[in-house]
Design an enzyme around this catalytic site. Structure first.
Site, PDB file in Angstrom:
ATOM      1  N   LYS A 249      83.596  54.504  88.762  1.00  0.00           N
ATOM      2  CA  LYS A 249      82.486  55.350  89.217  1.00  0.00           C
ATOM      3  C   LYS A 249      82.947  56.097  90.457  1.00  0.00           C
ATOM      4  O   LYS A 249      83.368  55.490  91.449  1.00  0.00           O
ATOM      5  CB  LYS A 249      81.253  54.497  89.548  1.00  0.00           C
ATOM      6  CG  LYS A 249      80.150  55.258  90.301  1.00  0.00           C
ATOM      7  CD  LYS A 249      78.918  54.388  90.610  1.00  0.00           C
ATOM      8  CE  LYS A 249      77.941  55.108  91.536  1.00  0.00           C
ATOM      9  NZ  LYS A 249      76.750  54.293  91.884  1.00  0.00           N
ATOM     10  N   ASP A 254      76.341  59.704  97.513  1.00  0.00           N
ATOM     11  CA  ASP A 254      75.097  59.370  96.809  1.00  0.00           C
ATOM     12  C   ASP A 254      73.925  59.468  97.773  1.00  0.00           C
ATOM     13  O   ASP A 254      73.627  58.541  98.516  1.00  0.00           O
ATOM     14  CB  ASP A 254      75.205  57.945  96.229  1.00  0.00           C
ATOM     15  CG  ASP A 254      73.954  57.544  95.450  1.00  0.00           C
ATOM     16  OD1 ASP A 254      73.102  58.424  95.196  1.00  0.00           O
ATOM     17  OD2 ASP A 254      73.854  56.353  95.085  1.00  0.00           O
ATOM     18  N   LYS A 261      67.539  58.476  99.404  1.00  0.00           N
ATOM     19  CA  LYS A 261      67.722  57.181 100.077  1.00  0.00           C
ATOM     20  C   LYS A 261      67.183  57.240 101.503  1.00  0.00           C
ATOM     21  O   LYS A 261      67.322  58.268 102.176  1.00  0.00           O
ATOM     22  CB  LYS A 261      69.224  56.833 100.131  1.00  0.00           C
ATOM     23  CG  LYS A 261      69.792  56.342  98.817  1.00  0.00           C
ATOM     24  CD  LYS A 261      71.208  55.853  98.994  1.00  0.00           C
ATOM     25  CE  LYS A 261      71.842  55.472  97.664  1.00  0.00           C
ATOM     26  NZ  LYS A 261      71.231  54.291  97.040  1.00  0.00           N
ATOM     27  N   ASP A 331      68.214  57.976  91.758  1.00  0.00           N
ATOM     28  CA  ASP A 331      69.176  57.169  92.517  1.00  0.00           C
ATOM     29  C   ASP A 331      69.934  56.189  91.617  1.00  0.00           C
ATOM     30  O   ASP A 331      70.906  55.575  92.042  1.00  0.00           O
ATOM     31  CB  ASP A 331      68.448  56.421  93.639  1.00  0.00           C
ATOM     32  CG  ASP A 331      69.385  55.923  94.722  1.00  0.00           C
ATOM     33  OD1 ASP A 331      70.566  56.317  94.709  1.00  0.00           O
ATOM     34  OD2 ASP A 331      68.933  55.137  95.572  1.00  0.00           O
ATOM     35  N   ARG A 335      75.051  54.794  86.545  1.00  0.00           N
ATOM     36  CA  ARG A 335      75.043  54.386  85.131  1.00  0.00           C
ATOM     37  C   ARG A 335      74.994  55.597  84.207  1.00  0.00           C
ATOM     38  O   ARG A 335      75.441  55.524  83.072  1.00  0.00           O
ATOM     39  CB  ARG A 335      73.882  53.420  84.884  1.00  0.00           C
ATOM     40  CG  ARG A 335      72.510  54.014  85.006  1.00  0.00           C
ATOM     41  CD  ARG A 335      71.429  52.967  85.134  1.00  0.00           C
ATOM     42  NE  ARG A 335      71.422  52.326  86.443  1.00  0.00           N
ATOM     43  CZ  ARG A 335      70.574  51.357  86.799  1.00  0.00           C
ATOM     44  NH1 ARG A 335      69.690  50.911  85.946  1.00  0.00           N
ATOM     45  NH2 ARG A 335      70.624  50.851  88.021  1.00  0.00           N
TER      46      ARG A 335
HETATM   47  N1  BES Z   1      75.305  53.526  94.830  1.00  0.00           N
HETATM   48  C1  BES Z   1      74.100  52.794  94.691  1.00  0.00           C
HETATM   49  C2  BES Z   1      74.305  51.286  94.757  1.00  0.00           C
HETATM   50  C3  BES Z   1      74.761  50.727  96.085  1.00  0.00           C
HETATM   51  C4  BES Z   1      73.878  50.148  96.955  1.00  0.00           C
HETATM   52  C5  BES Z   1      76.114  50.731  96.413  1.00  0.00           C
HETATM   53  C6  BES Z   1      74.320  49.608  98.159  1.00  0.00           C
HETATM   54  C7  BES Z   1      76.555  50.215  97.605  1.00  0.00           C
HETATM   55  C8  BES Z   1      75.675  49.638  98.470  1.00  0.00           C
HETATM   56  C9  BES Z   1      73.454  53.125  93.354  1.00  0.00           C
HETATM   57  O1  BES Z   1      73.680  54.401  92.878  1.00  0.00           O
HETATM   58  C10 BES Z   1      71.993  52.994  93.546  1.00  0.00           C
HETATM   59  O2  BES Z   1      71.448  53.727  94.307  1.00  0.00           O
HETATM   60  N2  BES Z   1      71.345  52.075  92.831  1.00  0.00           N
HETATM   61  C11 BES Z   1      69.943  51.881  92.922  1.00  0.00           C
HETATM   62  C12 BES Z   1      69.401  51.666  91.530  1.00  0.00           C
HETATM   63  C13 BES Z   1      67.905  51.641  91.456  1.00  0.00           C
HETATM   64  C14 BES Z   1      67.314  52.997  91.771  1.00  0.00           C
HETATM   65  C15 BES Z   1      67.480  51.221  90.067  1.00  0.00           C
HETATM   66  C16 BES Z   1      69.708  50.664  93.788  1.00  0.00           C
HETATM   67  O3  BES Z   1      70.461  49.700  93.708  1.00  0.00           O
HETATM   68  O4  BES Z   1      68.768  50.686  94.587  1.00  0.00           O
HETATM   69 ZN    ZN Z   2      75.386  55.325  93.531  1.00  0.00          ZN
HETATM   70 MN    MN Z   3      72.303  55.797  93.683  1.00  0.00          MN
END
Ligand code: BES
Ligand code: ZN
Ligand code: MN
Length: 483
Positions: A249, A254, A261, A331, A335
Site C-alpha cells: 500500500k 492520507d 482525519k 478514509d 483497501r
Molecule cells: N492509513 C489508515 C490506517 C492507519 C491508522 C495507519 C493509524 C497508521 C496509523 C487507514 O487508511 C485508515 O484511515 N483506516 C481507517 C478505516 C476506517 C475508516 C474504517 C481507520 O483505521 O480509522
Molecule cells: Zn490509509
Molecule cells: Mn485512511
C-alpha cells in the site's frame, strides 16, 4: 562502515565490550579468554559493574574508552534485549564524537553476532536529514564499526538486509511532497537500472482508466499527483517457476479524504506508504542477495487528498474485478487501492501466491499495539511459515482471524459490498482483511497490517529510534529466501 575481524584487538579509540552476567564469575567465560587490559579486569573484579542488561560502564585507558555493556544473565537474555543494549551503548554520549569503534561480543554464536549487526545498523539508524544543529544521538552510519568476529557470508548478508531496512525507512521518514508517486517510480527505476533479470511496467492515470481500476483512481481523484500502479518482475529462477507477488500500500499522504482525519491522527500520515516502502526494501534485498526466485513486486501508489475533485462518501464505484463498492468512508482508502491491485495482479500475472503489506487499520493498533503486525491469510500453511519466520527475525507478527460471518460486516444496501465494517469499532482489522480477501479469488494470499508497527512515535520502541522502523522488510526477505 561495518567490518568483521578476529580476534579482538582493543586498537580503536573506543571499544564496546559486551558482557553477560555469568562471565563475571569463574573462568569458564569467553571474557577470561580475551586477555583483558588490567584496568578492565579490576573493574570487573570490583563489583562496580555487574553486567545487568543495559548497564553501561566506561573505563578510560590511555586516551581510549572501553565501554562495558551489560547483557544481563545469558540464560534470560533475548536477542531483542541484546540489540537494545548494544544500541544504547552505540548511541550513548560517551561515543558521540568517536568515529572508530570496536565491538567485542561475549559470544561468537551466530545469533549473537547477527543481533549485534542489527543493533548497529538498524538500532544505530537516526533520521537526521533536516537537523542542521548539532544534536545527539549521532547516526551510527557515519562511523566505522569493527566487530570482533570471523567474517562470514551470513554476516555480510545480514548487513545487506539491514541496509534494505534503512533504505525503506528513509522513504517513509521524508516529506510526503518529496516522496510522491513520481519520486517512488524514480527510486525504483534507480534500483533496477542496468539489471538484466528485472523489468518494470507502470500504469499511470491513463492506463488505470482504460483498464477500469476505478477504485484506485477514485482514491487519488483529489490529488494533483499521478496515481501509479508499478509492477517489477524479478526473474531469479527458471521460467517454469511460478511468481510470488508482493503488493505494498503506497498512500503517499492520507488526509482521510472528505472524512477528514482529526488533529492527532493526521500528523504522521506521510507514513501511509510504508507498505510500498517495505516492498521496495525487499526488492533491494532480493537483488543484493541474488535470490534464485521469481518475484513480482507491486507498488500501489495514490494520494488520499481533499478538494472539490475528491471522491465522496455515498459514491458507488465499480472496481477492476467488476464488484461494486459503496464508499461508506473515504478514509478506508487503502483497501480500495489494494482491491484493484490484487484483482489486477491475480488476473494478469497469475502468481502462485500473493502477499500484501499495508498500514491498513487503526484498529490493528488497538488490537496488537506497536510491536506486532497483524497477519491474516486464507492459507494456514503460509500463515504458519510467517509466524515461524517472525520469531526468527524478530520482525513480529500475530495472526488474526478471517471467517465466513465477516461477509455480513461489509454488506451494503446499495452495492455488492462497502468499504467499512459493521458494527463500528468491532474487529476493523479483520473486516478490512475480509474486504481484501474478496479480490484474490482462489490464490493463496497473506495480508500484513503494519499500521501499528511501521512508525515509532515518541522515544521509539524496541531497538528502533523515533520514526520509520522498516516493519516487514526482514520478514519478507527471509520468506523469499526460504520459499
Ligand atoms: N492509513 C489508515 C490506517 C492507519 C491508522 C495507519 C493509524 C497508521 C496509523 C487507514 O487508511 C485508515 O484511515 N483506516 C481507517 C478505516 C476506517 C475508516 C474504517 C481507520 O483505521 O480509522
Ligand atoms: Zn490509509
Ligand atoms: Mn485512511
Amino acid at each position: 562502515m561495518i567490518a568483521f575481524r578476529s580476534p579482538a584487538r582493543f586498537d580503536k579509540s573506543a571499544v564496546i565490550l559486551i558482557c553477560e552476567k555469568e562471565a563475571l564469575k569463574g573462568n569458564r567465560s569467553q571474557l577470561s579468554g580475551l586477555r583483558l587490559p588490567g584496568e578492565v579486569m579490576s573493574v570487573l573484579k570490583s563489583g562496580r559493574f555487574t553486567a545487568d542488561n543495559g548497564e553501561l560502564f566506561p573505563v578510560l585507558l590511555k586516551g581510549k574508552i572501553i565501554l562495558l555493556v551489560g547483557a544481563g544473565k545469558s540464560s534470560e537474555l533475548s536477542m531483542t534485549a541484546l540489540r537494545t543494549a548494544v544500541r544504547k551503548a552505540l548511541l550513548s554520549p560517551f561515543l558521540n564524537k568517536i568515529k572508530d569503534i570496536e565491538i567485542i561480543p561475549y559470544s561468537q554464536a551466530e545469533e549473537t553476532i547477527r543481533a549485534v549487526i542489527e543493533a548497529a545498523v538498524i538500532g544505530g539508524y537516526v533520521w537526521r536529514k533536516y537537523i542542521t544543529k548539532d544534536q545527539s544521538p549521532v547516526s551510527v552510519d557515519t562511523k566505522n564499526i569493527f566487530i570482533a568476529t570471523l567474517p562470514k557470508r551470513i554476516y555480510q548478508e545480514t548487513l545487506l538486509v539491514c541496509q534494505g531496512v534503512n533504505f525503506s525507512r528513509n522513504l517513509v521518514n521524508d516529506n510526503a511532497d518529496t516522496v510522491n508517486s513520481a519520486f517512488i517510480e524514480k527510486t525504483v527505476r534507480g534500483i533496477i537500472k542496468g539489471k538484466r533479470n528485472l523489468s518494470i511496467s507502470v500504469l499511470n492515470r491513463k492506463e488505470l482508466k482504460a483498464k477500469g481500476l476505478n477504485l484506485h483512481l477514485a482514491v487519488n481523484q483529489g490529488s494533483r499527483n499521478e496515481p501509479k500502479l508499478i509492477f517489477i518482475k524479478y526473474n531469479g529462477a527458471g521460467s517454469k517457476e511460478g511468481y510470488t507477488a508482493m503488493i505494498g500500500k503506497g498512500i503517499t499522504f492520507d488526509t482521510g479524504g472528505l472524512n477528514l482525519k482529526p488533529t492527532g491522527s493526521i500528523e504522521t500520515m506521510r507514513t501511509d506508504m510504508s507498505g510500498a516502502a517495505a516492498v521496495i526494501g525487499v526488492l533491494k534485498n532480493t537483488i543484493a542477495l541474488n535470490l534464485k526466485k521469481n518475484i513480482l513486486f507491486v507498488c500501489a501508489l495514490a494520494e488520499n487528498a481533499i478538494g472539490s475533485g475528491a471522491y465522496k462518501p455515498g459514491d458507488v464505484l465499480t472496481g477492476y474485478s467488476g464488484t461494486t463498492v459503496e464508499i461508506a468512508n473515504t478514509d478506508a482508502e487503502g483497501r480500495l487501492v489494494l482491491a484493484d491491485a490484487l484483482a489486477y495482479t491475480v488476473k494478469n500475472y497469475k502468481p502462485k501466491c500473493i502477499i500484501d503489506i499495508a498500514t491498513l487499520t487503526g484498529a490493528c493498533v488497538v488490537a496488537l499495539g506497536h510491536d506486532y503486525s497483524g497477519l491474516m491469510s486464507n492459507d494456514d500453511s503460509m500463515a504458519e511459515k510467517f509466524l515461524a519466520l517472525s520469531r526468527e527475525t524478530d520482525d513480529r507478527v500475530w495472526r488474526l482471524p478471517i471467517y465466513p460471518e465477516l461477509k455480513d460486516a461489509i454488506k451494503s444496501q446499495i452495492a455488492d459490498i462497502k468499504n467499512t465494517g459493521l458494527p463500528k469499532g468491532a474487529a476493523g482489522t479483520c473486516s478490512a482483511a475480509e474486504f481484501l480477501r474478496q479480490f484474490v479469488g482462489e490464490t493463496k494470499w497473506l495480508h500484513l497490517d503494519i499500521a501499528g508497527t511501521a512508525f515509532a512515535d515518541n522515544q521509539g520502541r524496541l531497538y528502533f529510534g523515533y520514526g520509520a522502523t522498516g516493519a516487514g522488510v526482514r520478514l519478507l526477505t527471509e520468506y523469499l529466501r526460504k520459499n
